[in-house]
Design a protein around this motif. Structure first.
Motif, mmCIF file in Angstrom:
data_model
loop_
_atom_site.group_PDB
_atom_site.id
_atom_site.type_symbol
_atom_site.label_atom_id
_atom_site.label_comp_id
_atom_site.label_asym_id
_atom_site.label_seq_id
_atom_site.Cartn_x
_atom_site.Cartn_y
_atom_site.Cartn_z
ATOM 1 N N ALA A 1 25.281 -20.038 -37.165
ATOM 2 C CA ALA A 1 24.421 -20.814 -38.778
ATOM 3 C C ALA A 1 24.925 -21.450 -40.385
ATOM 4 N N GLY A 2 26.088 -20.054 -39.932
ATOM 5 C CA GLY A 2 27.210 -20.516 -41.101
ATOM 6 C C GLY A 2 27.822 -21.662 -40.737
ATOM 7 N N HIS A 3 28.251 -22.429 -39.910
ATOM 8 C CA HIS A 3 28.691 -23.324 -39.347
ATOM 9 C C HIS A 3 27.365 -24.786 -40.266
ATOM 10 N N ILE A 4 25.773 -24.210 -39.861
ATOM 11 C CA ILE A 4 25.690 -25.831 -39.814
ATOM 12 C C ILE A 4 25.180 -25.658 -41.951
ATOM 13 N N GLU A 5 25.325 -23.847 -41.549
ATOM 14 C CA GLU A 5 25.055 -23.938 -43.126
ATOM 15 C C GLU A 5 26.546 -25.123 -43.670
ATOM 16 N N ALA A 6 27.670 -25.150 -43.595
ATOM 17 C CA ALA A 6 28.899 -26.117 -43.747
ATOM 18 C C ALA A 6 28.337 -26.614 -43.306
ATOM 19 N N VAL A 7 27.734 -27.497 -42.809
ATOM 20 C CA VAL A 7 27.679 -28.880 -42.151
ATOM 21 C C VAL A 7 26.827 -30.006 -43.293
ATOM 22 N N LEU A 8 25.766 -28.563 -43.243
ATOM 23 C CA LEU A 8 24.101 -29.169 -44.768
ATOM 24 C C LEU A 8 25.296 -29.343 -45.664
ATOM 25 N N GLY A 9 26.347 -28.352 -46.351
ATOM 26 C CA GLY A 9 26.305 -28.681 -47.318
ATOM 27 C C GLY A 9 25.074 -28.198 -48.296
ATOM 28 N N GLU A 10 25.894 -29.391 -49.442
ATOM 29 C CA GLU A 10 25.000 -29.619 -51.243
ATOM 30 C C GLU A 10 23.355 -29.495 -50.525
ATOM 31 N N ALA A 11 23.218 -30.702 -49.318
ATOM 32 C CA ALA A 11 21.268 -31.047 -48.934
ATOM 33 C C ALA A 11 21.267 -29.433 -48.956
ATOM 34 N N CYS A 12 21.666 -28.708 -48.219
ATOM 35 C CA CYS A 12 21.125 -27.618 -47.724
ATOM 36 C C CYS A 12 20.789 -26.791 -49.318
ATOM 37 N N ARG A 13 19.947 -26.026 -49.700
ATOM 38 C CA ARG A 13 19.175 -25.070 -50.752
ATOM 39 C C ARG A 13 18.886 -24.301 -50.664
ATOM 40 N N GLN B 1 17.102 -36.648 -47.523
ATOM 41 C CA GLN B 1 18.846 -36.181 -46.575
ATOM 42 C C GLN B 1 18.259 -35.871 -45.151
ATOM 43 N N ILE B 2 17.173 -35.398 -45.031
ATOM 44 C CA ILE B 2 17.277 -34.487 -44.271
ATOM 45 C C ILE B 2 17.226 -35.442 -42.180
ATOM 46 N N SER B 3 16.418 -36.690 -42.475
ATOM 47 C CA SER B 3 16.803 -37.321 -41.482
ATOM 48 C C SER B 3 18.246 -37.450 -40.762
ATOM 49 N N GLU B 4 19.004 -38.186 -41.394
ATOM 50 C CA GLU B 4 20.607 -38.044 -41.193
ATOM 51 C C GLU B 4 21.291 -36.862 -40.153
ATOM 52 N N LEU B 5 20.778 -36.109 -41.310
ATOM 53 C CA LEU B 5 21.522 -33.740 -40.846
ATOM 54 C C LEU B 5 20.995 -33.702 -40.036
ATOM 55 N N GLY B 6 19.498 -33.669 -39.865
ATOM 56 C CA GLY B 6 19.020 -33.781 -38.532
ATOM 57 C C GLY B 6 19.627 -33.966 -37.696
ATOM 58 N N ARG B 7 19.706 -34.917 -37.145
ATOM 59 C CA ARG B 7 20.632 -36.008 -36.047
ATOM 60 C C ARG B 7 22.083 -35.167 -36.098
ATOM 61 N N VAL B 8 22.424 -35.081 -36.710
ATOM 62 C CA VAL B 8 23.856 -34.776 -36.848
ATOM 63 C C VAL B 8 23.880 -32.507 -36.172
ATOM 64 N N ILE B 9 22.587 -32.439 -36.859
ATOM 65 C CA ILE B 9 22.482 -30.479 -36.236
ATOM 66 C C ILE B 9 22.208 -30.883 -35.351
ATOM 67 N N GLY B 10 21.317 -31.598 -34.607
ATOM 68 C CA GLY B 10 20.752 -31.779 -33.007
ATOM 69 C C GLY B 10 21.861 -31.935 -32.092
ATOM 70 N N ASN B 11 22.848 -32.656 -32.907
ATOM 71 C CA ASN B 11 23.721 -32.815 -31.730
ATOM 72 C C ASN B 11 25.510 -32.352 -32.186
ATOM 73 N N LEU B 12 24.847 -30.177 -32.547
ATOM 74 C CA LEU B 12 26.071 -29.565 -32.494
ATOM 75 C C LEU B 12 25.524 -29.630 -30.399
ATOM 76 N N PRO B 13 27.071 -28.785 -30.002
ATOM 77 C CA PRO B 13 26.995 -28.212 -28.924
ATOM 78 C C PRO B 13 26.310 -26.940 -29.106
ATOM 79 N N PHE B 14 25.784 -26.340 -29.985
ATOM 80 C CA PHE B 14 25.487 -25.019 -29.921
ATOM 81 C C PHE B 14 23.756 -24.869 -30.510
ATOM 82 N N VAL B 15 22.934 -25.904 -30.650
ATOM 83 C CA VAL B 15 22.126 -26.129 -31.184
ATOM 84 C C VAL B 15 21.691 -26.649 -30.663
ATOM 85 N N SER B 16 19.987 -26.056 -29.425
ATOM 86 C CA SER B 16 19.282 -26.087 -28.024
ATOM 87 C C SER B 16 18.212 -27.427 -28.629
#
Length: 175
Positions: A138-150, A91-106
């Protein structure tokens, strides 16, 4: 107007005009309303040619991107956290794109794991005016990653590193 081109099946070779453009911008773009026009006037090129040259160099991997690099400390963002995540590989490719597009991720990128010492494979940099703000993001990122985050952690900056891009040394004429 001189040009330098390279057929797509040939490696790209910088010509004098590309080299001059890189030299003129390696310390940053001019802080004016139209930096492309300003550069063009200084280098005897049109603004369109300046942009076309940057695009061509970007397409060939000579220039990765042209972007603002803010000084976060001067803007009040004194807490810089590289959030690192152990994300499911499928899931990293898809989720990486989502996280990279969050407005607070540089910036966000994938890195290889180095088991058993380092389990994290997704990195996302966030900045805040307080440690709590970074933790909240970071909590927001964790929520977006959901169960894919270990697993996750945050590595806080302890020093300001100088960021620079491509640099050429000006060559002195041989006498």
């Amino acid at each position: 107007m001189s040009t330098c081109t390279s057929p797509s099946d040939q490696p790209y070779v910088l010509c004098q005009r590309d080299h001059a453009l890189i030299l003129a911008t390696q310390g940053g773009l001019p802080l004016v309303s139209d930096p492309w026009d300003d550069l063009g006037r200084k280098l005897d090129m049109s603004a369109d040619e300046v942009l076309a040259r940057f695009r061509r160099m970007q397409e060939h991997g000579i220039v990765r991107r042209v972007a603002a690099v803010p000084d976060h400390y001067r803007l009040g963002y004194r807490f810089n956290g590289m959030t690192v995540w152990d994300v499911a590989d499928d899931q990293i490719s898809e989720l990486g794109r989502v996280i990279g597009n969050l407005p607070f991720v540089s910036h966000c990128y994938r890195r290889p794991r180095h088991l058993p010492w380092w389990r994290y494979n997704l990195f996302a940099m966030v900045h805040g005016t307080s440690r709590d703000e970074v933790e909240h993001k970071a909590g927001h990122i964790e929520a977006v990653l959901g169960e894919a985050c270990r697993a996750r952690t945050i590595l806080y900056s302890s020093a300001i590193l100088k960021k620079t891009g491509l640099r050429f040394r000006e060559q002195k004429a041989v006498s």
